[in-house]
Design a protein around this motif. Sequence first.
Motif, short mmCIF file in Angstrom:
data_model
loop_
_atom_site.label_atom_id
_atom_site.label_comp_id
_atom_site.label_asym_id
_atom_site.label_seq_id
_atom_site.Cartn_x
_atom_site.Cartn_y
_atom_site.Cartn_z
N PRO A 142 0.84 -1.20 0.00
CA PRO A 142 0.00 0.00 0.00
C PRO A 142 0.87 1.24 0.00
O PRO A 142 2.00 1.23 0.49
N PRO A 143 0.37 2.32 -0.58
CA PRO A 143 1.17 3.53 -0.62
C PRO A 143 1.46 4.00 0.80
O PRO A 143 0.63 3.86 1.70
N PRO A 144 2.64 4.53 1.00
CA PRO A 144 3.01 4.96 2.34
C PRO A 144 2.16 6.15 2.79
O PRO A 144 1.66 6.91 1.98
N ALA A 145 2.02 6.25 4.07
CA ALA A 145 1.29 7.38 4.63
C ALA A 145 2.12 8.63 4.41
O ALA A 145 3.28 8.59 4.02
N ALA A 146 1.50 9.75 4.69
CA ALA A 146 2.22 11.01 4.54
C ALA A 146 3.50 10.96 5.36
O ALA A 146 3.53 10.36 6.44
N PRO A 147 4.57 11.54 4.85
CA PRO A 147 5.81 11.53 5.60
C PRO A 147 5.59 12.12 6.99
O PRO A 147 4.88 13.12 7.14
N GLN B 189 1.71 14.30 -2.21
CA GLN B 189 2.71 14.24 -1.14
C GLN B 189 3.73 15.37 -1.30
O GLN B 189 4.18 15.95 -0.32
N LYS B 190 4.09 15.68 -2.54
CA LYS B 190 5.06 16.74 -2.79
C LYS B 190 4.50 18.09 -2.34
O LYS B 190 5.18 18.88 -1.68
N ARG B 191 3.22 18.33 -2.68
CA ARG B 191 2.60 19.59 -2.27
C ARG B 191 2.53 19.69 -0.75
O ARG B 191 2.79 20.76 -0.18
N ALA B 192 2.19 18.60 -0.09
CA ALA B 192 2.10 18.60 1.38
C ALA B 192 3.48 18.86 1.98
O ALA B 192 3.60 19.57 2.99
N LEU B 193 4.50 18.29 1.38
CA LEU B 193 5.86 18.46 1.89
C LEU B 193 6.36 19.89 1.71
O LEU B 193 6.99 20.45 2.61
N LEU B 194 6.05 20.47 0.58
CA LEU B 194 6.56 21.82 0.29
C LEU B 194 5.70 22.92 0.92
O LEU B 194 6.12 24.07 0.97
N ALA B 195 4.54 22.57 1.41
CA ALA B 195 3.65 23.58 1.99
C ALA B 195 4.14 24.00 3.37
O ALA B 195 4.87 23.39 4.05
N LYS C 128 13.42 13.13 -2.55
CA LYS C 128 14.14 12.05 -3.22
C LYS C 128 13.48 10.70 -2.90
O LYS C 128 13.33 9.86 -3.79
N GLN C 129 13.08 10.53 -1.64
CA GLN C 129 12.41 9.27 -1.27
C GLN C 129 11.08 9.13 -2.01
O GLN C 129 10.74 8.04 -2.50
N LEU C 130 10.34 10.23 -2.11
CA LEU C 130 9.08 10.19 -2.85
C LEU C 130 9.32 9.85 -4.32
O LEU C 130 8.59 9.07 -4.92
N ALA C 131 10.37 10.45 -4.90
CA ALA C 131 10.68 10.18 -6.30
C ALA C 131 11.06 8.71 -6.50
O ALA C 131 10.68 8.09 -7.50
N GLU C 132 11.79 8.14 -5.54
CA GLU C 132 12.16 6.72 -5.64
C GLU C 132 10.91 5.84 -5.57
O GLU C 132 10.78 4.87 -6.33
N LEU C 133 10.00 6.18 -4.68
CA LEU C 133 8.76 5.40 -4.56
C LEU C 133 7.93 5.49 -5.84
O LEU C 133 7.33 4.51 -6.29
N LYS C 134 7.92 6.66 -6.45
CA LYS C 134 7.19 6.84 -7.69
C LYS C 134 7.86 6.03 -8.81
O LYS C 134 7.18 5.36 -9.59
N ASP D 65 1.19 9.02 -10.04
CA ASP D 65 1.53 10.42 -10.28
C ASP D 65 0.74 11.34 -9.36
O ASP D 65 1.28 12.30 -8.82
N GLU D 66 -0.54 11.03 -9.19
CA GLU D 66 -1.39 11.88 -8.36
C GLU D 66 -0.94 11.84 -6.90
O GLU D 66 -0.87 12.88 -6.23
N GLU D 67 -0.63 10.65 -6.41
CA GLU D 67 -0.18 10.52 -5.02
C GLU D 67 1.16 11.24 -4.82
O GLU D 67 1.37 11.91 -3.81
N PHE D 68 2.03 11.13 -5.81
CA PHE D 68 3.32 11.80 -5.72
C PHE D 68 3.14 13.31 -5.63
O PHE D 68 3.73 13.98 -4.79
#
Length: 105
Positions: A54-59, A99-105, A80-86, A93-96
Motif C-alpha cells: 500500500p502507498p506509504p502514509a504522509a511523511p 505528497q510533494k505539495r504537502a511536503l513543500l507547503a 528524493k524518497q518520494l521520487a524513488e517510490l514513484k 503520479d497523483e499521489e506523488f
Amino acid sequence: MPGLLRGVARTAVVAGTATAVSNRVSRRQAGRWAQQDYEQQQGYAQAQQAPPPPPPAAPPAAAPPADAADAMTQKIDQLKQLAELKAQGVLTDEEFEQQKRALLA
C-alpha cells in the motif's frame, strides 16, 4: 457398373468432405483451447505476483530543524524518497504530486 462407380464416387466425396470439416473443427477447437490455456496461465502468473504494497502514509512531521539549511536538506531527502517510490511504481503520479505539495507547503 456405372451405378457402382457413381456410388463409390459419392461415398468418397462425402467422406472427404466430412474429413475436411472434422479437421477444420478440430483446429478451431485446438486454437480456442490454446487461447484459454494462455489466458489461464496469465491469470495464474498475475495472481502469484505479490500485490504492490500500500502507498506509504504522509511523511511523518519531523522535529523542527535547528536552522533553515537543515530544513531544506530534510525536504530534499524526503522529495528524493518520494521520487524513488514513484519510480518503483509504489506511488501514482497523483499521489506523488499530493505528497510533494504537502511536503513543500
